[in-house]
Motif scaffolding. Structure first.
Motif, short mmCIF file in Angstrom:
data_model
loop_
_atom_site.label_atom_id
_atom_site.label_comp_id
_atom_site.label_asym_id
_atom_site.label_seq_id
_atom_site.Cartn_x
_atom_site.Cartn_y
_atom_site.Cartn_z
N GLN A 1 -17.34 7.28 -3.37
CA GLN A 1 -18.51 7.75 -4.11
C GLN A 1 -19.48 6.59 -4.38
O GLN A 1 -20.69 6.75 -4.24
CB GLN A 1 -18.09 8.41 -5.43
N SER A 2 -18.96 5.43 -4.74
CA SER A 2 -19.84 4.29 -4.98
C SER A 2 -20.51 3.82 -3.68
O SER A 2 -21.64 3.33 -3.71
CB SER A 2 -19.08 3.14 -5.63
N TYR A 3 -19.85 4.01 -2.55
CA TYR A 3 -20.43 3.69 -1.25
C TYR A 3 -21.64 4.58 -0.99
O TYR A 3 -22.69 4.11 -0.55
CB TYR A 3 -19.37 3.86 -0.16
N PHE A 4 -21.49 5.88 -1.26
CA PHE A 4 -22.61 6.80 -1.08
C PHE A 4 -23.76 6.47 -2.01
O PHE A 4 -24.93 6.51 -1.60
CB PHE A 4 -22.15 8.25 -1.30
N VAL A 5 -23.46 6.14 -3.25
CA VAL A 5 -24.52 5.79 -4.22
C VAL A 5 -25.24 4.52 -3.77
O VAL A 5 -26.47 4.43 -3.85
CB VAL A 5 -23.92 5.63 -5.64
N GLU A 6 -24.48 3.56 -3.27
CA GLU A 6 -25.09 2.32 -2.78
C GLU A 6 -26.00 2.59 -1.58
O GLU A 6 -27.10 2.04 -1.49
CB GLU A 6 -24.00 1.32 -2.41
N ASN B 1 6.61 -3.46 3.04
CA ASN B 1 5.39 -4.01 2.44
C ASN B 1 4.14 -3.54 3.16
O ASN B 1 3.11 -3.29 2.53
CB ASN B 1 5.44 -5.54 2.43
N ARG B 2 4.18 -3.42 4.47
CA ARG B 2 3.01 -2.95 5.20
C ARG B 2 2.70 -1.49 4.87
O ARG B 2 1.54 -1.11 4.73
CB ARG B 2 3.21 -3.11 6.71
N ILE B 3 3.74 -0.66 4.76
CA ILE B 3 3.52 0.74 4.42
C ILE B 3 2.96 0.86 3.00
O ILE B 3 2.03 1.62 2.74
CB ILE B 3 4.82 1.56 4.60
N TYR B 4 3.52 0.09 2.07
CA TYR B 4 3.02 0.10 0.70
C TYR B 4 1.56 -0.37 0.65
O TYR B 4 0.74 0.22 -0.05
CB TYR B 4 3.89 -0.80 -0.18
N TYR B 5 1.24 -1.41 1.41
CA TYR B 5 -0.13 -1.92 1.43
C TYR B 5 -1.09 -0.88 2.01
O TYR B 5 -2.22 -0.74 1.54
CB TYR B 5 -0.21 -3.22 2.22
N LEU B 6 -0.66 -0.14 3.02
CA LEU B 6 -1.50 0.93 3.57
C LEU B 6 -1.79 2.00 2.53
O LEU B 6 -2.91 2.51 2.44
CB LEU B 6 -0.83 1.56 4.79
N LYS B 7 -0.79 2.35 1.73
CA LYS B 7 -1.00 3.34 0.68
C LYS B 7 -1.98 2.84 -0.37
O LYS B 7 -2.87 3.58 -0.81
CB LYS B 7 0.33 3.70 0.01
N VAL B 8 -1.84 1.59 -0.77
CA VAL B 8 -2.76 1.01 -1.76
C VAL B 8 -4.17 0.91 -1.19
O VAL B 8 -5.16 1.22 -1.87
CB VAL B 8 -2.24 -0.37 -2.22
N LEU B 9 -4.28 0.51 0.06
CA LEU B 9 -5.59 0.40 0.71
C LEU B 9 -6.27 1.76 0.82
O LEU B 9 -7.47 1.87 0.56
CB LEU B 9 -5.43 -0.24 2.09
N LYS B 10 -5.51 2.79 1.17
CA LYS B 10 -6.07 4.14 1.25
C LYS B 10 -6.59 4.59 -0.12
O LYS B 10 -7.67 5.18 -0.22
CB LYS B 10 -5.00 5.11 1.76
N LYS B 11 -5.84 4.29 -1.16
CA LYS B 11 -6.26 4.65 -2.52
C LYS B 11 -7.56 3.93 -2.89
O LYS B 11 -8.46 4.52 -3.48
CB LYS B 11 -5.16 4.31 -3.51
N GLN B 12 -7.66 2.64 -2.52
CA GLN B 12 -8.88 1.88 -2.81
C GLN B 12 -10.07 2.45 -2.05
O GLN B 12 -11.17 2.54 -2.59
CB GLN B 12 -8.69 0.42 -2.46
N TYR B 13 -9.86 2.83 -0.80
CA TYR B 13 -10.94 3.43 -0.01
C TYR B 13 -11.38 4.76 -0.61
O TYR B 13 -12.56 5.05 -0.68
CB TYR B 13 -10.52 3.62 1.45
N ASP B 14 -10.40 5.57 -1.03
CA ASP B 14 -10.74 6.87 -1.63
C ASP B 14 -11.54 6.70 -2.92
O ASP B 14 -12.48 7.45 -3.18
CB ASP B 14 -9.48 7.68 -1.90
N GLU B 15 -11.15 5.72 -3.74
CA GLU B 15 -11.85 5.48 -5.01
C GLU B 15 -13.25 4.92 -4.79
O GLU B 15 -14.14 5.15 -5.60
CB GLU B 15 -11.04 4.55 -5.90
N GLY B 16 -13.45 4.19 -3.72
CA GLY B 16 -14.74 3.56 -3.48
C GLY B 16 -15.73 4.39 -2.68
O GLY B 16 -16.86 3.96 -2.47
#
Length: 127
Positions: free
Chosen positions: A66-71, A49-64
């Motif tokens: 561009q919006s971080y730069f725009v903000e 579960n921790r490894i899976y959560y790290l993968k999901v968290l990395k994906k969320q960071y990658d998707e966010g």
């Protein structure tokens, strides 16, 4: 560390089973193997579960990113040039919390793996 409700239920059930079997060792010594096996399942489930959560968290960071730069650009913290040519210092600052969480999770997984290895060594009387 985000733990979902179903994970807490599974962890609680495995903990109760491990505790029950460890308390029943006085009636039959074979319950120690059941307890050890349930503990290994618990640790394996936790690590997975921790490894899976790290993968999901990395994906969320990658998707966010561009919006971080725009903000940052909208708030006047970076220039248009930094927005168009992604500044590596800003990216490093953005991923700072993720890296810290990844290191903490890696250390936690390593500790649990050491516990599993030591449990296997003791159960099989290798050490």
């Amino acid at each position: 560390m985000k733990i979902r409700v179903w994970e807490m239920i599974v962890f609680a059930c495995l903990a109760v089973l491990a505790l029950t079997f460890s308390l029943l060792q006085g009636t039959w010594s074979g319950f120690s193997y059941f307890s050890s096996a349930i503990f290994l399942i618990f640790v394996g489930f936790f690590i997975n579960n921790r490894i899976y959560y790290l993968k999901v968290l990395k994906k969320q960071y990658d998707e966010g990113l561009q919006s971080y730069f725009v903000e940052l650009y909208n708030n006047g913290m970076i220039t248009r040039e930094q927005l168009e040519n992604v500044d590596p210092r800003i990216v490093a600052g953005y991923y700072k919390d993720y890296k810290r969480y990844k290191i903490f999770t890696g250390i936690l997984i390593a500790i649990f793996l050491l516990i599993v290895v030591s449990l296997i060594l003791v159960v099989f009387k290798i050490w």
